[in-house]
Each structure stands twice: as structure tokens, then as C-alpha cells.
Design an enzyme around this catalytic site. Structure first.
Site: not given
Length: 363
Positions: A119, A140, A182, A224, A234, A238, A242, A245, A249, A262
Site C-alpha cells: 500500500r 503521476k 516536452e 511543471k 489533475e 494540471r 497534456n 498529448h 497518445h 513519446h
């Protein structure tokens, strides 16, 4: 060597950047007082630097290492399960610390392992790629699913990020280009002066000197950090990270993870989002300048003809920002200022078709 402090709702941690930053690792570990240390890395990084890192840690802590195959394919449930199994066999406990030693794939995968093992146990990011300046900060962590990128994951902050620039010296051109996308993204969403610096100083990848590289990393991380501090999970702001993206993606998934980098996919996505911003918002963005610059650097500037628009839209519908089949895209009102717009599948299909026809793509 410089340090940036990341503040989130649940944690505060340092990002240490510069040549020799790895020497700060033992002090960070000492503060955590780990019972054991697990280093997760990939085959490429292990071959170049694996023993260098372990030689620093082993004299002080019981240390084990798990090496995954290099490439996006490693961000899978099977590899995630294998690392968990290894951690259990090494008898890691809740006082153990995991170190993610590699690029974005290693960082995302290892962070998700740390977030879910018993956990949640502490982990430290030690990035080795330019792309990881984005993924190592902000918490993330995720693995991919055939139906979508980063669909299985969590928000889980590291205890520290140690970004030693010596590890970037061996980056292949394709990795450097991927990470630079990026960096460009950060400039477009938050800083026109940073964007102008990049356009004026870096016309080709060979223009990325050590000094320029450190500035890029620091400014990108600071941008960032500012966003993540205000919106850790997010829920709103935030989402601007993206930019590029949503389509990026989709292209990455359509190609098959690991087939296109990427950064190359995000570059295509940024071009579409910039064109869309000009068309819908009457923004005055330098689309042609951006496209020419991308082409000179070596980025693809259009979606491959073999990727049907219908399939790309189907992938975009599965984007995490999509709600009730309304596809949300981050757009630019001007460089440094973002907004968003939502589209039905049919609307975005028509717009993507139009853009592709204008860039030489078919559909």
C-alpha cells in the site's frame, strides 16, 4: 548544482539538478533510514551506469537490483507484476526504499510499484533521460494498457528527484529529441521568453550544449513544479501539461507502444493543437514557424497516412480527460497562455481530417 523544492498537498521534496547530483543520494537515503534498497533500472542504463550507482549504495544498505528490458513495452502489467514478485522475494518491507534509475518508462513503472507495494513505500527518482525531466516530477505513476497509455496508475509523490546531468551524455539522438519535445511543450504552455530562447538558440539537436541543457531542465521542471503545486491530482490546472498529448497518445497507441517515441508523437499532437488554436480561437500562433522548426529538428510533422482518422478518434475518446464522449483538448490562446475546448467525436473527426489534408496526410 541547483535544487528546486516541490510542494504538494501531501508532501514536500527536493529536485536536485546538475553534474554530480548523484552524490546527494546517500544523504537522502540516510534521512529515510531504509531497511533495504531496491534499484529498478533497464538494460541500457544498467550496462552503462548500473554498477556506478550500486557501488555508492551497497556499502551502506542491503541492496538488490531488478533490470527490465528497455522500451515502452516494459510499462505493462506483466512487468509490474514481475517487479512486485521480486520485491516480495527480497523481503522488502514498509521501511524499504525503491530507486527508479532510468528514463520515463522506468520512473513510471517503478513509481507505480512503490505506490502499490504494501500500500505504498518510499521511492526516489534518479532520471537518466531528458524526457524524464517531465515524468519524474509530479507523482503521476502508471503502466499502459492496450486500450490506452497510462490508464492504470496513481498519484504518488517521490521522496526526492536526483537529476545528474552526467547520465544524459550517453543519450541516443532519438531519446534526446523525444525529451526535447516536452521541453518545448513547457515553453508553449507557460513561458514565451523560454520558447523564444529555444527557437533562437536550438535549431538542431547538436545545439544543445551542457549549459543550455541545464537551463532547459531547470526551467522545464520549475514550470511543471508551479503547476503541480497548485493542482496535484489533475482536477483542473494540471491538465495544461497534456498539451499535444491527446492526439499524441492516440498516435503512440495506434503505432504500438515503443514503435514511435513519446516525444515524436507529442510533437505531432502539438502541431495539431496549435493549428486548432488558430482556427477556433483566432489565435495568432506561429504555426508555420513551429512546423518548419520541428521538421528541421527531425520530428514528424504529420500523422502517418496508414493511421485512419476514425481509429485515432477512437483512441482519443479513451483519453482520461474525455467525459460523456466529449473529447477535451488543451489549446493555446497565445504562447504561455492555455485554454481548453471540448469536441464531439464527429466534430474532432472533421477537424482532424481537415488538418491532415492540409499537411499532406490522407483521409
Amino acid at each position: 548544482m541547483k535544487s528546486i523544492v516541490i510542494h504538494t498537498q501531501d508532501s514536500t521534496y527536493p529536485v536536485i539538478v546538475g553534474e554530480g547530483a548523484i552524490n546527494e543520494l546517500l544523504g537522502l537515503l540516510e534521512n529515510l533510514e531504509p531497511s533495504k534498497v531496491l534499484v529498478v533500472t533497464d538494460t541500457n542504463v544498467d550496462r552503462l551506469y548500473g554498477e556506478l550507482l550500486l557501488d555508492k549504495i551497497r556499502p551502506m544498505y542491503t541492496t538488490s537490483k531488478y533490470v527490465i528490458n528497455s522500451g515502452e513495452e516494459a510499462k505493462s502489467f506483466n512487468v509490474f507484476y514481475e517487479v512486485q514478485t521480486f520485491a516480495l522475494k527480497q523481503q522488502l518491507d514498509r521501511k524499504s526504499v525503491v530507486i527508479a534509475f532510468g528514463g520515463g518508462v522506468v520512473g513510471d513503472l517503478t513509481g507505480f510499484v512503490a505506490a502499490t507495494y504494501m500500500r505504498g513505500i518510499p521511492y526516489i527518482q534518479v532520471p537518466t533521460t531528458l524526457l524524464a525531466h517531465d515524468s519524474a516530477v509530479g507523482g503521476k505513476v502508471a503502466i499502459n494498457h492496450p486500450e490506452g497509455k497510462n490508464m492504470i496508475g496513481a498519484f504518488y509523490q517521490p521522496k526526492a528527484v536526483v537529476y545528474d546531468s552526467q547520465f544524459l551524455q550517453s543519450l541516443p539522438v532519438t531519446e534526446l529529441r523525444s525529451g526535447f519535445a516536452e521541453v518545448i511543450k513547457h515553453s508553449l504552455i507557460k513561458s514565451e521568453s523560454f520558447y523564444q530562447f529555444l527557437v533562437n538558440e536550438i535549431q538542431q539537436l547538436k545545439d544543445i550544449t551542457t549549459d543550455r541543457l541545464q537551463r532547459m531542465i531547470l526551467e522545464g521542471i520549475q514550470i511543471k513544479a508551479d503547476v503541480v503545486t497548485k493542482d496535484e491530482r489533475e482536477l483542473g490546472l494540471r491538465e495544461i501539461l497534456n498539451f499535444g498529448h491527446t492526439l499524441g497518445h492516440a498516435v503512440e497507441a495506434e503505432a504500438g507502444y515503443g514503435k514511435l517515441s513519446h516525444g515524436d508523437c507529442v510533437a505531432v499532437g502539438m502541431l495539431f493543437a496549435t493549428w486548432l488554436s488558430n482556427k477556433l480561437l483566432q489565435a495568432d500562433l506561429p504555426y508555420r514557424e513551429l512546423k518548419t522548426w520541428f521538421d528541421t529538428i527531425g520530428y514528424p510533422v504529420e500523422v502517418p497516412d496508414s493511421y485512419a482518422t476514425e481509429q485515432l478518434i477512437a483512441k482519443m475518446v479513451k483519453d482520461k480527460k474525455t467525459k460523456s464522449n466529449q473529447i477535451k483538448m488543451i489549446l493555446l490562446e497565445r504562447i504561455g497562455e492555455t485554454t481548453s475546448a471540448t469536441f464531439s467525436k464527429e466534430e474532432l473527426h472533421s477537424l482532424l481530417d481537415e488538418w491532415r489534408a492540409g499537411t499532406g496526410g490522407k483521409r
